[in-house]
Structures are given as structure tokens and as C-alpha cells.
Design an enzyme around this catalytic site. Structure first.
Site, PDB file in Angstrom:
ATOM      1  N   MET A  33       0.826  -1.208   0.000  1.00 49.65           N
ATOM      2  CA  MET A  33       0.000   0.000   0.000  1.00 49.65           C
ATOM      3  C   MET A  33       0.863   1.262   0.000  1.00 49.65           C
ATOM      4  O   MET A  33       1.826   1.381   0.754  1.00 49.65           O
ATOM      5  CB  MET A  33      -0.884  -0.027   1.251  1.00 49.65           C
ATOM      6  CG  MET A  33      -1.680   1.236   1.520  1.00 49.65           C
ATOM      7  SD  MET A  33      -2.798   1.041   2.946  1.00 49.65           S
ATOM      8  CE  MET A  33      -1.642   0.935   4.304  1.00 49.65           C
ATOM      9  N   SER A 107       3.639  -6.776   2.094  1.00 50.77           N
ATOM     10  CA  SER A 107       2.433  -6.289   2.747  1.00 50.77           C
ATOM     11  C   SER A 107       1.206  -6.767   1.956  1.00 50.77           C
ATOM     12  O   SER A 107       1.091  -7.960   1.676  1.00 50.77           O
ATOM     13  CB  SER A 107       2.492  -4.769   2.891  1.00 50.77           C
ATOM     14  OG  SER A 107       1.553  -4.323   3.849  1.00 50.77           O
ATOM     15  N   ASP A 225       5.655  -5.312  14.723  1.00 49.83           N
ATOM     16  CA  ASP A 225       4.819  -4.617  13.737  1.00 49.83           C
ATOM     17  C   ASP A 225       3.848  -3.661  14.416  1.00 49.83           C
ATOM     18  O   ASP A 225       3.072  -4.054  15.286  1.00 49.83           O
ATOM     19  CB  ASP A 225       4.038  -5.649  12.912  1.00 49.83           C
ATOM     20  CG  ASP A 225       3.626  -5.115  11.551  1.00 49.83           C
ATOM     21  OD1 ASP A 225       3.101  -3.982  11.488  1.00 49.83           O
ATOM     22  OD2 ASP A 225       3.837  -5.816  10.549  1.00 49.83           O
TER      23      ASP A 225
END
Length: 298
Positions: A33, A107, A225
Site C-alpha cells: 500500500m 504487505s 509490527d
């Protein structure tokens, strides 16, 4: 005739010299993204790194759109199913991929490439490496990496207001893998992408057969994360249904227990690889990449 006999050893020698490069499996990369195919500090860097470490490899870094700006915008606003169809077309018409290829998604590119594996078996994907992909979706964007914080704020508000409405599903990429554990029925009925590839509305035997054809399905989870919620989605786990605090691993999910995608069978066959790396989302060293990821490409 003498000249031909003299040429044979030379041709054989040339063949020996060329065969290693010819035997290298191509690599297809899909970015995440807010990124693009050819950003010199992200996918462009990865492409050059792989090409340097594996001489002769053909690397295709996927671009959705006619330029890098469109590619980045499409990572937010182009229907994921349309993106997957576009990629399947690119792969099917690339003569260098017809013998098979490895795939590496970063991702959201991780779950998008899994959709390619499930929906488009030709040319064949051999190994899938998902680096921080969210295979059970996300329920929150703690730290969105867009070019503009205003864009990220807008995405959060849109998801909160109506992630499963038709207009949002068709035009906001992140809504298509939004998985609300408090609204499982809404998710199953209205998610136009993730619920489909995760067999939430029934069993597509073709999806299962195609995914099980992979030699290895490697999932990398970032152990610190702060972007993916919940981080265990990177290992195909998720929140226990009905709440958003307790998480369960893949092996405790109904998807695994019912083996709707063949993941249980793949796991028992040693085809699933779960890797953890210290660091925040997509933060890793070149040394880690060389020692841990490159072996799957060679």
C-alpha cells in the site's frame, strides 16, 4: 565437417556457461500500500538486490497503471479483483514466465499474489513468499504509510463508517481485506475479495487445488509490527471470533480445521514456512534477506 566437429566442443562449452542463467527461476514482485513498482528505496532496491545476488534472474516488479503515480494510487483505489485480473493477464502474456515463476509479495501484495496463485494457475507459481502480507485481513490501521496523513485519516474514517457497503468495497482497496471480528456475518457476505479467496462463502475446489500446487508458501511476520492489526494475520492467524483482543494461530482457525484451502494438508506436508523477523512492518536488513529469503529463490 571438420569445422563442424571443431565447433561442437565450443557449443557444448557455451551451453555449460549459459545453462545456470537459463535455469534460474524468474521472480514476480508485488508492492504494498502506498508504494510503487519501481521506487528506488523500496521495490527498485529489492529488484536490484535480487539481480545482484542471483545473476541472470528475470525480475518482474508489477506495475498497475501506466506510470508510478497511477501504480501508487491504484494501491488505494482500484478494485483488487480488477488488479488481480490485470496481473494474471500480464503474467500469461510474458514469454519469460511460461515455465513457472516464484512470487514475492510485500504487505498487501502478499495476499494479492495468493489470489493470483488461486485464480490463475498458468503460468504456474512455484513458491509464494509473503513478506508482511495480511492473509486473514486487518482490523485497524495503527500506522498507515500513505503519502499524506490526511489520506490515511480518510481511509480510517471510511472503513469505520461503512467498510462493507458496496461503494466502499468496490473503490477502497483496504476495505476489501477489512475483517471485522465483531461483524463476521457482514464480512462473509459483503467482502468482495478476502472472504472469497479465504473460502468464507463456500468451497471453490479450484482455489484449493491451485494453492496446494505450491512447493512452498512462506509467510514472514514482523515481530515488532505497529502497522498491521493484528500482526498474527501475517501468519494467517486472526482474532478469535466475536471480540478483538484475543488472537489465535492459523492451526486453531476453522479455515485450517475444516481445511477449506488445503492449508492443513500443506502444513503436514512441510509446505508452509512461518518466519519471524525482528523489526517494524517491512523493516529488515539486507543480511537477513540474503540469508533467509534468497534461498527460496535459488
Amino acid at each position: 565437417m571438420a569445422a563442424l566437429r571443431a565447433a561442437v566442443p565450443v557449443l557444448a562449452l557455451l551451453g555449460l556457461c549459459l545453462s545456470p542463467a537459463a535455469a534460474v527461476t524468474p521472480l514476480v514482485i508485488w508492492h504494498g500500500m502506498g508504494d510503487s513498482c519501481c521506487n528506488p528505496v523500496s521495490m527498485g532496491y529489492i529488484q536490484k538486490l535480487v539481480e545482484k545476488k542471483i545473476p541472470g534472474i528475470y525480475v518482474l516488479s508489477l506495475k498497475i497503471g501506466s506510470n508510478m503515480i497511477q501504480d501508487m494510487e491504484n494501491s488505494f483505489f482500484m478494485n483488487v479483483n480488477d488488479q488481480v485480473r490485470e496481473v494474471c493477464s500480464q503474467l500469461a502474456t510474458d514469454p519469460r514466465l511460461q515455465g513457472g515463476y516464484n512470487a514475492m509479495g510485500f504487505s498487501q501484495g502478499g495476499q494479492f499474489l495468493r489470489a493470483v496463485a488461486q485464480r490463475c494457475p498458468a503460468p504456474p507459481m512455484l513458491n509464494l513468499i509473503s513478506i508482511g502480507g495480511q492473509h486473514q485481513g486487518v482490523y485497524g490501521f495503527p500506522r498507515c504509510p500513505g503519502e499524506s496523513s490526511h489520506l490515511c485519516d480518510w481511509i480510517r474514517k471510511t472503513l469505520d463508517l461503512g467498510a462493507y457497503t458496496k461503494a466502499v468495497q468496490e473503490h477502497l482497496v483496504q476495505a476489501e481485506y477489512w475483517h471485522d471480528p465483531l461483524k463476521e456475518e457482514d464480512y462473509r457476505k459483503n467482502s468482495i475479495f478476502l472472504a472469497d479467496i479465504n473460502q468464507e462463502r463456500g468451497i471453490n475446489e479450484t482455489y484449493k487445488k491451485n494453492l496446494m500446487a505450491l512447493k512452498k508458501f512462506v509467510m514472514v511476520k514482523f515481530l515488532n509490527d505497529t502497522m498491521v492489526d493484528p500482526p498474527i494475520s501475517e501468519w494467517f492467524g486472526f482474532y478469535k471470533s466475536g471480540q478483538a483482543k484475543e488472537t489465535i494461530p492459523l492451526q486453531e482457525t476453522s479455515l485450517y480445521k475444516e481445511d477449506r484451502l488445503g492449508l492443513q494438508e500443506m502444513d503436514k506436508a512441510g509446505k508452509l514456512v512461518f518466519l519471524g523477523v525482528k523489526g517494524d512492518h517491512l523493516h529488515f536488513s539486507e543480511e537477513w534477506f540474503d540469508s533467509t529469503i534468497l534461498p527460496f529463490l535459488q
